[in-house]
Scaffold this active site. Structure first.
Site, PDB file in Angstrom:
ATOM      1  N   ASP A 136       0.848  -1.189   0.000  1.00 20.69           N
ATOM      2  CA  ASP A 136       0.000   0.000   0.000  1.00 20.69           C
ATOM      3  C   ASP A 136       0.888   1.245   0.000  1.00 20.69           C
ATOM      4  O   ASP A 136       1.768   1.382   0.856  1.00 20.69           O
ATOM      5  CB  ASP A 136      -0.903  -0.011   1.233  1.00 20.69           C
ATOM      6  CG  ASP A 136      -2.140   0.861   1.024  1.00 20.69           C
ATOM      7  OD1 ASP A 136      -2.463   1.173  -0.139  1.00 20.69           O
ATOM      8  OD2 ASP A 136      -2.782   1.223   2.025  1.00 20.69           O
ATOM      9  N   TYR A 138       1.060   5.678  -0.436  1.00 18.63           N
ATOM     10  CA  TYR A 138       0.534   6.795   0.375  1.00 18.63           C
ATOM     11  C   TYR A 138       0.598   8.028  -0.509  1.00 18.63           C
ATOM     12  O   TYR A 138       1.000   9.096  -0.050  1.00 18.63           O
ATOM     13  CB  TYR A 138       1.450   6.914   1.605  1.00 18.63           C
ATOM     14  CG  TYR A 138       0.942   7.687   2.790  1.00 18.63           C
ATOM     15  CD1 TYR A 138      -0.277   7.390   3.391  1.00 18.63           C
ATOM     16  CD2 TYR A 138       1.718   8.695   3.362  1.00 18.63           C
ATOM     17  CE1 TYR A 138      -0.709   8.080   4.514  1.00 18.63           C
ATOM     18  CE2 TYR A 138       1.301   9.393   4.489  1.00 18.63           C
ATOM     19  CZ  TYR A 138       0.083   9.068   5.060  1.00 18.63           C
ATOM     20  OH  TYR A 138      -0.332   9.741   6.185  1.00 18.63           O
ATOM     21  N   HIS A 143      -4.606  13.462   1.536  1.00 18.97           N
ATOM     22  CA  HIS A 143      -4.821  12.538   2.657  1.00 18.97           C
ATOM     23  C   HIS A 143      -3.626  12.588   3.620  1.00 18.97           C
ATOM     24  O   HIS A 143      -3.817  12.673   4.843  1.00 18.97           O
ATOM     25  CB  HIS A 143      -5.013  11.108   2.127  1.00 18.97           C
ATOM     26  CG  HIS A 143      -5.054  10.051   3.196  1.00 18.97           C
ATOM     27  ND1 HIS A 143      -6.135   9.883   4.041  1.00 18.97           N
ATOM     28  CD2 HIS A 143      -4.149   9.102   3.568  1.00 18.97           C
ATOM     29  CE1 HIS A 143      -5.889   8.871   4.875  1.00 18.97           C
ATOM     30  NE2 HIS A 143      -4.698   8.386   4.614  1.00 18.97           N
ATOM     31  N   GLU A 210      -9.295   4.039  -2.420  1.00 23.08           N
ATOM     32  CA  GLU A 210      -8.005   3.871  -3.092  1.00 23.08           C
ATOM     33  C   GLU A 210      -8.188   3.270  -4.483  1.00 23.08           C
ATOM     34  O   GLU A 210      -9.224   2.696  -4.800  1.00 23.08           O
ATOM     35  CB  GLU A 210      -7.098   2.918  -2.294  1.00 23.08           C
ATOM     36  CG  GLU A 210      -6.819   3.348  -0.875  1.00 23.08           C
ATOM     37  CD  GLU A 210      -5.604   2.653  -0.256  1.00 23.08           C
ATOM     38  OE1 GLU A 210      -4.810   2.062  -1.019  1.00 23.08           O
ATOM     39  OE2 GLU A 210      -5.459   2.713   0.971  1.00 23.08           O
ATOM     40  N   ASP A 242      -9.416  -0.023   1.495  1.00 20.02           N
ATOM     41  CA  ASP A 242      -8.478  -0.503   2.497  1.00 20.02           C
ATOM     42  C   ASP A 242      -9.082  -0.236   3.884  1.00 20.02           C
ATOM     43  O   ASP A 242      -8.696   0.698   4.585  1.00 20.02           O
ATOM     44  CB  ASP A 242      -7.148   0.248   2.318  1.00 20.02           C
ATOM     45  CG  ASP A 242      -6.046  -0.315   3.195  1.00 20.02           C
ATOM     46  OD1 ASP A 242      -6.085  -1.515   3.496  1.00 20.02           O
ATOM     47  OD2 ASP A 242      -5.157   0.461   3.569  1.00 20.02           O
ATOM     48  N   TYR A 253       0.531   1.358  16.001  1.00 23.87           N
ATOM     49  CA  TYR A 253       1.334   1.649  14.809  1.00 23.87           C
ATOM     50  C   TYR A 253       2.752   2.130  15.085  1.00 23.87           C
ATOM     51  O   TYR A 253       3.586   2.146  14.164  1.00 23.87           O
ATOM     52  CB  TYR A 253       0.589   2.607  13.872  1.00 23.87           C
ATOM     53  CG  TYR A 253       0.896   4.062  14.066  1.00 23.87           C
ATOM     54  CD1 TYR A 253       0.361   4.761  15.133  1.00 23.87           C
ATOM     55  CD2 TYR A 253       1.730   4.739  13.178  1.00 23.87           C
ATOM     56  CE1 TYR A 253       0.635   6.101  15.307  1.00 23.87           C
ATOM     57  CE2 TYR A 253       2.022   6.086  13.356  1.00 23.87           C
ATOM     58  CZ  TYR A 253       1.477   6.763  14.414  1.00 23.87           C
ATOM     59  OH  TYR A 253       1.756   8.080  14.594  1.00 23.87           O
ATOM     60  N   LYS A 262      -5.318  -2.935   9.713  1.00 25.36           N
ATOM     61  CA  LYS A 262      -5.553  -2.980   8.272  1.00 25.36           C
ATOM     62  C   LYS A 262      -5.734  -4.403   7.751  1.00 25.36           C
ATOM     63  O   LYS A 262      -6.322  -4.586   6.688  1.00 25.36           O
ATOM     64  CB  LYS A 262      -4.339  -2.380   7.535  1.00 25.36           C
ATOM     65  CG  LYS A 262      -4.021  -0.935   7.886  1.00 25.36           C
ATOM     66  CD  LYS A 262      -4.773   0.023   7.000  1.00 25.36           C
ATOM     67  CE  LYS A 262      -4.230   1.438   7.147  1.00 25.36           C
ATOM     68  NZ  LYS A 262      -4.925   2.355   6.237  1.00 25.36           N
ATOM     69  N   SER A 266      -9.348  -6.169   2.978  1.00 25.40           N
ATOM     70  CA  SER A 266      -9.324  -5.107   1.962  1.00 25.40           C
ATOM     71  C   SER A 266     -10.186  -5.617   0.806  1.00 25.40           C
ATOM     72  O   SER A 266     -10.138  -6.800   0.490  1.00 25.40           O
ATOM     73  CB  SER A 266      -7.899  -4.845   1.461  1.00 25.40           C
ATOM     74  OG  SER A 266      -6.997  -4.712   2.541  1.00 25.40           O
ATOM     75  N   THR A 369      -4.987   6.379   0.271  1.00 25.27           N
ATOM     76  CA  THR A 369      -6.270   7.086   0.211  1.00 25.27           C
ATOM     77  C   THR A 369      -6.175   8.315  -0.682  1.00 25.27           C
ATOM     78  O   THR A 369      -5.259   9.122  -0.542  1.00 25.27           O
ATOM     79  CB  THR A 369      -6.695   7.507   1.632  1.00 25.27           C
ATOM     80  OG1 THR A 369      -6.644   6.358   2.460  1.00 25.27           O
ATOM     81  CG2 THR A 369      -8.091   8.086   1.634  1.00 25.27           C
TER      82      THR A 369
END
Lengths: 436, 436
Positions: A136, A138, A143, A210, A242, A253, A262, A266, A369
Site C-alpha cells: 500500500d 501513500y 490525505h 483507493e 483498504d 502503529y 488494516k 481489503s 487514500t
C-alpha cells in the site's frame, strides 16, 4: 499503443453502446463463474460477459492474441498478467475486432451466444488474480496532509514525502472481492488518558478510497525496473477499499506501522481496467506544483510526465441498514479524483523495485487514500469527521462519525471526457457485520 | 505429543548418532533436489537426506502417516503444512520408527539406499514452502530497547510494547534460501544535515538475527485462532536473516514503517524444525519479569506459560572476502538465545489472527531481531556498533561498522540440554554482492 480508431466505434452488442461503464472502449478483464461452475476469465461488454474460455474453444483468436486468450481463460489472471504488454495488447485488439460493429465473427458468436455471452447480473465475480504480495502506497497528498494535521498540526507533511513515494507492505491473504461481508475486527485499543489498553470490537471503523494497481510481467530479484519500462509491468487498475480500524491503528502503529488495523480485510472491484482503456484519460497536468522538489532521476521519465496522471472520477457511497430497510438509495459522502495522486503508477513501480525487490504477476499495489483538497473530497471517515469530532448527516436522519454495523460502503470510479464514451470500474462494496 | 521414549534412542544410520544437528530426535523437513532433478520433500538424518518421495513409492508409510508423507513428498511443504497437527505428528512417529535402531524396515531401506538416502552435501536445498504472506514481529525486547535508545534515549521502549506483540507486514517475494547471494540495495538516503536526499548503494547494510515461524493449518478469515489452539497451527521454526539497509530505513520509515530498507532480501535456513523436536527444550522460565503488565486474556494461556519459551542458542558468524581468501574460518560476532523473546510463538499467532486476519499454510512469521542483554549478544550491526559509532575488530585485521561487499553472514541455531542429543537448525548464510 493508443486505439484512436475505436473512439467512436460501436459494438454489435447493443447494450455496450452508451453503457456508462462497459462500452467497446473499456473491455476490462475479470474472473467469473456461473451457477457454481468453474471460474474462468471474462470480458465485460455492455451488460454481458464474454466467456474467454468458450471463445478460445470456438477458435475465435489467432497468433499472439490466441496465446493471451488462452492464458486469460484460466481460473485466475496471473498467467495472463505474466505475458508481455505487447501480447496483452494483441488480445485487446483482437477483442475489439470481434465485438465491434461489422465484425466478421458476429454470426459465429451469435450462433454460440448461450455459451459465449452471459448476462453480467447472472455471473459471480471472483478475485482477478492470486495476489502474491500487496503493497500500500501513500500517494494521496491531501490525505497525507489531512492525517498529518491530526497528529502534527504544525508539520503535517513529513520531510520525506515529496522525495519518496512512501509505501508499506500489506496483507495479501485477506484481500476479498466486492460484495464480501466485512466482520468488525476486535483488537487492543488505548483511549487517550487510559492507564492500560482495552480489548474489544473496534469503535472507529473506517474505509479508505483507493485505486489498486495490478502488476503485469514483473522483475527478477536484484533487477530494478527502470521508470521508462514501468508501463510494461502495469496490467491495469481496480478500486480498492483498504478498511481501517483507527483506534487499533493509533495504539499499535508505533514504531513499525499499521498491522491489525488494516489486515482484517481489503476489498477490490472485480474488473481489471487496462492501461490501454485508460490512456485517453491521461492528462498532462503538471504532476506536482511549481516549487516542489524535482524527483531523483530514477523517478523521472519525460514521457510519463508528459502523459500525466489519469483522470478518474471517484466516489464513495454509504447505505446504512436503516436506509436499506426503508428502500432508500445509497448516498454519496465523497467525490474525489485520481489526479490527487502525487506520484504516478510508473513512479510507484520504479520506486518499489529500485532496491532490487521483485514484483510478480498479480501483485497488487494500493495508491493510498485519494482525498481531494476540499471538504467534500475526503477519502476516509477519519478525514470527513476530523478524527471523529464532527459527524456526517444522512438522509435517513442518522449520523455517522465512523462506520456502524450494517453500513455498506460502495466505491465507484469512472472516466469521462467530451466526445468519448465513458468507461467505468464497476463497484467495490462491502457491508460491515458485527463482531462474532 | 512428547516422544520421551526417543530421548536416548539411536538410529541405524550411524552418522545420526552424536550428530550435533540432525540426530534421530530432530527429523526436520526440507525441500531438496539432486543434480537438477525434481524438487521434493526430504528429512535430514545425520549427514543424509531421506527422500520422502522415494519412501512413499516404496510403500514405507501407512494410514495417516502415509497421507502426510505423500503431502511432504511434493515440491513444496505447503500441502503438508495444511494437514492437521495430529496427521503431521503421525508422520514424525512413523519416521522415528523407520529410522531407529531395530527398525523392521531397515533392510528394505538399505536395499533401496541409492534412491532413498542421499548425502546432504550432494543435495541442493530449496525454500521449504511457497510463502503466501510474511509478517515480521518485534518480540526481541533487548533489540527493541537498544534500537529505541538510539532514537529516544529517555524513552526507549514505547508504551505499547509490553501489551502488544508488535508486528508489521514484510515482503514474501524476496525471501530466499540459504546460500543465495544478496545484492547491496540502492536507494534514497538523507544523511543528517543534508538539504536533500541522495541516491546510491546503501552504506549501512546490516543483518538481523531472527527466528522464522512456519504456519501450519491456518484459519479462515474472520475466525481468530484462540491462543490455546495456536500450537495446532505452528509447523516449525527456521533461522531468518532479515537483511536491512539502515540508511534507507532512517529516511523512509516515517510514518508507515520500513519498506525498501527490508524488502530487497530475507534469507531462511532450509530445514523446518518441528514443534515436537523443540518440545524438550522448552523451559518454564517466567515469560516476563515480575511487575510487567499482565497480558490481555486473548494473549494468555496457562499451558503456554507453563511450557515456557524455547531455549535455542543462536550465533552470528562473519567471514569477509579477505578472510575467505586467506583460508580463515568465519568468526563469531554475537551469541544470543531465543529466551530473549518477550512474546511466545502462540502469542504471536493469537495476536495476528485476533482481528480476523487469516493465516495460510506456509505463511512465515519473523520473530524480530533476537538480541540478548549483554554487548556480546546483539543481533544486528546497528546494535553491535551503536549505530556505527564503534566498530568490530576482525582477526584479519579488518574492522566493520556495517557490512561490506564480499562479507558473508552465517546464522546458526542449536538446542542443547544435559542428557539429550543436541538438535540444530543448519545454516542460514548469504554473501553481500556489490550493487550492479
Amino acid at each position: 499503443m493508443s486505439n484512436p480508431t475505436t473512439t467512436t466505434t460501436t459494438s454489435w452488442i447493443n447494450s455496450a453502446n452508451g453503457h456508462p461503464d462497459f462500452p467497446l472502449q473499456n473491455l476490462p478483464l475479470g474472473i467469473f463463474s456461473l451457477n457454481g461452475d468453474t471460474a474462468r476469465g471474462g470480458v465485460a461488454i455492455g451488460d454481458q460477459v464474454l466467456d474467454i474460455k468458450a471463445a478460445v474453444e470456438l477458435g475465435l483468436f489467432e497468433g499472439e492474441a490466441a496465446t493471451a486468450a488462452k492464458a486469460a481463460s484460466e481460473a485466475s489472471l496471473n498467467h495472463f498478467f505474466s505475458l508481455s504488454a505487447a501480447t496483452r495488447k494483441a488480445f485487446r485488439a483482437a477483442l475489439t475486432h470481434l465485438l465491434q460493429d461489422g465484425s466478421t465473427d458476429k454470426t459465429r458468436i451469435e450462433q454460440s451466444q448461450a455459451s459465449l455471452l452471459h448476462p453480467q447480473d447472472r455471473c459471480t465475480m471472483h478475485l482477478p488474480a492470486s495476489i502474491g504480495d500487496y503493497t500500500d502506497f501513500y500517494v494521496g497528498i491531501h490525505h497525507a496532509n489531512n492525517v498529518g494535521k491530526l497528529f502534527r498540526p504544525d508539520n503535517p507533511l513529513l520531510p520525506n514525502y515529496k522525495h519518496v513515494p512512501i509505501g508499506y507492505h500489506g496483507r495479501a491473504s485477506s484481500i476479498v472481492n466486492t460484495g464480501t461481508d466485512i466482520t468488525r475486527p476486535k483488537g487492543q485499543t488505548c483511549p487517550p488518558g487510559a492507564d492500560a489498553p482495552q480489548f474489544g470490537p473496534s469503535k472507529r471503523l473506517d474505509f479508505e478510497l483507493e485505486l489498486g494497481i495490478w502488476i503485469g510481467t514483473g522483475n527478477e530479484m536484484g533487477q530494478p525496473i527502470p521508470i521508462s519500462d514501468a508501463p510494461e509491468h502495469f496490467a491495469g487498475l481496480c478500486l480498492l477499499n483498504d478498511w481501517s480500524a483507527r483506534d487499533i491503528q493509533a495504539w499499535e502503529y508505533q514504531p513499525l506501522g499499521p498491522f491489525l488495523a488494516k489486515n482484517f480485510a481489503s476489498t477490490v472491484s472485480p474488473w481489471v481496467i487496462t492501461a490501454e482503456a485508460l490512456e485517453p484519460f491521461r492528462t498532462a497536468q503538471p504532476a506536482r506544483p511549481e516549487g516542489d522538489p524535482q524527483p531523483l532521476p530514477y523517478l523521472l521519465d519525460q514521457k510519463d510526465q508528459q502523459l500525466g496522471a489519469c483522470d478518474i472520477q471517484l466516489e464513495v457511497l454509504l447505505c446504512t441498514e436503516k436506509m436499506r430497510n426503508e428502500g432508500m438509495a445509497p448516498v454519496s459522502i465523497s467525490v474525489s479524483n485520481s489526479l490527487n495522486m502525487y506520484w504516478s503508477v510508473a513512479q510507484m513501480i520504479a520506486h518499489h523495485t529500485v532496491g532490487g525487490c521483485n514484483l510478480r504477476p498479480g501483485d497488487l499495489l494500493g495508491s493510498g487514500t485519494i482525498s481531494g483538497p476540499e471538504p467534500s473530497q475526503l477519502g476516509s471517515m477519519l478525514e470527513l469527521t476530523e478524527g471523529g469530532k464532527s459527524s456526517i448527516e444522512l438522509p435517513s436522519g442518522e449520523t455517522r462519525t465512523f462506520l456502524e454495523d450494517g453500513d455498506e460502503v460502495i466505491l465507484t470510479g469512472r472516466c469521462c471526457k467530451d466526445g468519448y464514451p465513458s468507461i467505468g470500474f464497476g463497484e467495490c462494496r462491502g457491508i460491515i457485520k458485527p463482531t462474532v
